[in-house]
Design a protein around this motif. Structure first.
Motif, PDB file in Angstrom:
ATOM      1  N   TYR A 233      45.798  32.486  47.663  1.00 52.41           N
ATOM      2  CA  TYR A 233      46.399  33.461  48.558  1.00 52.41           C
ATOM      3  C   TYR A 233      45.814  35.515  47.735  1.00 52.41           C
ATOM      4  O   TYR A 233      45.662  36.503  48.518  1.00 52.41           O
ATOM      5  CB  TYR A 233      47.506  32.910  49.010  1.00 52.41           C
ATOM      6  N   LEU A 234      46.759  35.131  46.386  1.00 55.44           N
ATOM      7  CA  LEU A 234      46.631  36.787  46.111  1.00 55.44           C
ATOM      8  C   LEU A 234      45.630  37.048  45.251  1.00 55.44           C
ATOM      9  O   LEU A 234      45.284  38.208  45.461  1.00 55.44           O
ATOM     10  CB  LEU A 234      48.010  37.019  45.111  1.00 55.44           C
ATOM     11  N   HIS A 235      44.837  36.185  45.126  1.00 51.94           N
ATOM     12  CA  HIS A 235      43.269  36.000  44.883  1.00 51.94           C
ATOM     13  C   HIS A 235      42.395  36.480  45.809  1.00 51.94           C
ATOM     14  O   HIS A 235      42.007  37.906  46.275  1.00 51.94           O
ATOM     15  CB  HIS A 235      42.823  35.184  44.263  1.00 51.94           C
TER      16      HIS A 235
ATOM     17  N   ASN B 174      37.976  58.850  44.952  1.00 53.12           N
ATOM     18  CA  ASN B 174      39.383  57.579  45.254  1.00 53.12           C
ATOM     19  C   ASN B 174      38.998  56.205  45.032  1.00 53.12           C
ATOM     20  O   ASN B 174      39.974  55.345  45.077  1.00 53.12           O
ATOM     21  CB  ASN B 174      39.579  58.329  45.907  1.00 53.12           C
ATOM     22  N   PHE B 175      37.721  56.059  46.504  1.00 51.69           N
ATOM     23  CA  PHE B 175      38.068  54.639  46.886  1.00 51.69           C
ATOM     24  C   PHE B 175      37.218  53.801  44.872  1.00 51.69           C
ATOM     25  O   PHE B 175      37.629  52.884  44.801  1.00 51.69           O
ATOM     26  CB  PHE B 175      36.588  53.913  47.965  1.00 51.69           C
ATOM     27  N   GLY B 176      36.434  54.510  44.404  1.00 50.85           N
ATOM     28  CA  GLY B 176      35.848  53.220  43.014  1.00 50.85           C
ATOM     29  C   GLY B 176      37.780  53.478  42.242  1.00 50.85           C
ATOM     30  O   GLY B 176      37.152  52.306  41.682  1.00 50.85           O
ATOM     31  N   ARG B 177      38.507  54.187  42.207  1.00 50.82           N
ATOM     32  CA  ARG B 177      39.743  54.017  41.440  1.00 50.82           C
ATOM     33  C   ARG B 177      40.582  52.673  41.779  1.00 50.82           C
ATOM     34  O   ARG B 177      40.834  51.964  41.393  1.00 50.82           O
ATOM     35  CB  ARG B 177      40.437  54.928  41.249  1.00 50.82           C
TER      36      ARG B 177
ATOM     37  N   LEU C 154      42.152  46.973  41.473  1.00 56.22           N
ATOM     38  CA  LEU C 154      41.567  45.548  42.407  1.00 56.22           C
ATOM     39  C   LEU C 154      40.960  44.882  41.690  1.00 56.22           C
ATOM     40  O   LEU C 154      41.015  44.020  41.833  1.00 56.22           O
ATOM     41  CB  LEU C 154      42.188  45.661  44.094  1.00 56.22           C
ATOM     42  N   MET C 155      39.974  45.195  41.070  1.00 56.38           N
ATOM     43  CA  MET C 155      38.650  44.270  40.387  1.00 56.38           C
ATOM     44  C   MET C 155      39.786  43.730  39.253  1.00 56.38           C
ATOM     45  O   MET C 155      39.454  42.488  38.867  1.00 56.38           O
ATOM     46  CB  MET C 155      37.752  45.170  40.530  1.00 56.38           C
ATOM     47  N   LEU C 156      40.400  44.299  38.463  1.00 57.01           N
ATOM     48  CA  LEU C 156      40.852  43.905  37.304  1.00 57.01           C
ATOM     49  C   LEU C 156      42.211  43.462  37.749  1.00 57.01           C
ATOM     50  O   LEU C 156      42.293  42.428  36.952  1.00 57.01           O
ATOM     51  CB  LEU C 156      41.224  45.562  36.408  1.00 57.01           C
ATOM     52  N   PHE C 157      42.934  43.425  38.870  1.00 53.78           N
ATOM     53  CA  PHE C 157      44.276  42.989  39.169  1.00 53.78           C
ATOM     54  C   PHE C 157      43.743  41.607  39.599  1.00 53.78           C
ATOM     55  O   PHE C 157      43.956  40.550  38.798  1.00 53.78           O
ATOM     56  CB  PHE C 157      44.542  43.328  39.964  1.00 53.78           C
ATOM     57  N   THR C 158      42.778  41.072  40.573  1.00 52.44           N
ATOM     58  CA  THR C 158      42.182  40.349  41.122  1.00 52.44           C
ATOM     59  C   THR C 158      41.292  38.830  39.886  1.00 52.44           C
ATOM     60  O   THR C 158      41.596  37.714  39.470  1.00 52.44           O
ATOM     61  CB  THR C 158      41.413  40.372  42.219  1.00 52.44           C
ATOM     62  N   ALA C 159      40.937  39.653  39.080  1.00 47.48           N
ATOM     63  CA  ALA C 159      40.465  39.332  37.626  1.00 47.48           C
ATOM     64  C   ALA C 159      41.536  38.521  36.860  1.00 47.48           C
ATOM     65  O   ALA C 159      41.319  37.650  37.019  1.00 47.48           O
ATOM     66  CB  ALA C 159      39.317  39.744  36.387  1.00 47.48           C
ATOM     67  N   MET C 160      42.636  39.103  36.933  1.00 49.56           N
ATOM     68  CA  MET C 160      43.570  38.763  35.898  1.00 49.56           C
ATOM     69  C   MET C 160      44.099  37.322  36.714  1.00 49.56           C
ATOM     70  O   MET C 160      44.425  36.433  35.945  1.00 49.56           O
ATOM     71  CB  MET C 160      44.941  40.190  35.993  1.00 49.56           C
TER      72      MET C 160
END
Length: 127
Positions: free
Chosen positions: A8-10, A36-39, A44-50
């Protein structure tokens, strides 16, 4: 955290990535909104990958009794985000663009399509 919490977090982080990534592909590049959207997208992408690295594979063969083929997209993300960031910081727009398009289509579109395969949560939810 158990598998369901991680899933669910992913989902809660990857769904905004799909929306933001789509917007980033469409809008004018180099603007304040794009930056800003890119940052936000990169974080978010790094977090979801982790998060996905803590989720054991449930479909297909496993490596180390944990990682499946779908985890290769997580490693792709963890590699691509910093290299795309460094590319744009060095002024290499072409490399940044190539990496971000690869990331969007590889880690969101293709990996997302795999999540609808039989045995996965989204397949069970929608089919």
């Amino acid at each position: 955290m158990n598998y369901l919490d991680l899933m669910y977090l992913h989902l809660a982080t990857v769904l905004p990535c799909f929306i933001i990534g789509t917007v980033l592909l469409v809008i004018k590049k180099g603007t304040t909104i794009h930056v800003n959207f890119g940052r936000v997208y990169m974080i978010l992408m790094l977090f979801t990958a982790m998060v996905t690295l803590f989720m054991p594979a449930h479909v297909g063969p496993k490596i180390f009794n944990h990682f499946g083929w779908i985890h290769s997209f997580s490693f792709l993300t963890i590699y691509t985000i910093p290299t795309a960031y460094w590319a744009i910081k060095k002024g290499n727009v072409k490399a940044h663009k190539r990496k971000m398009i690869l990331l969007y289509f590889g880690a969101i579109i293709i990996a997302g399509a795999f999540t609808f395969s039989p045995g996965r949560y989204l397949h069970d939810l929608f089919f």
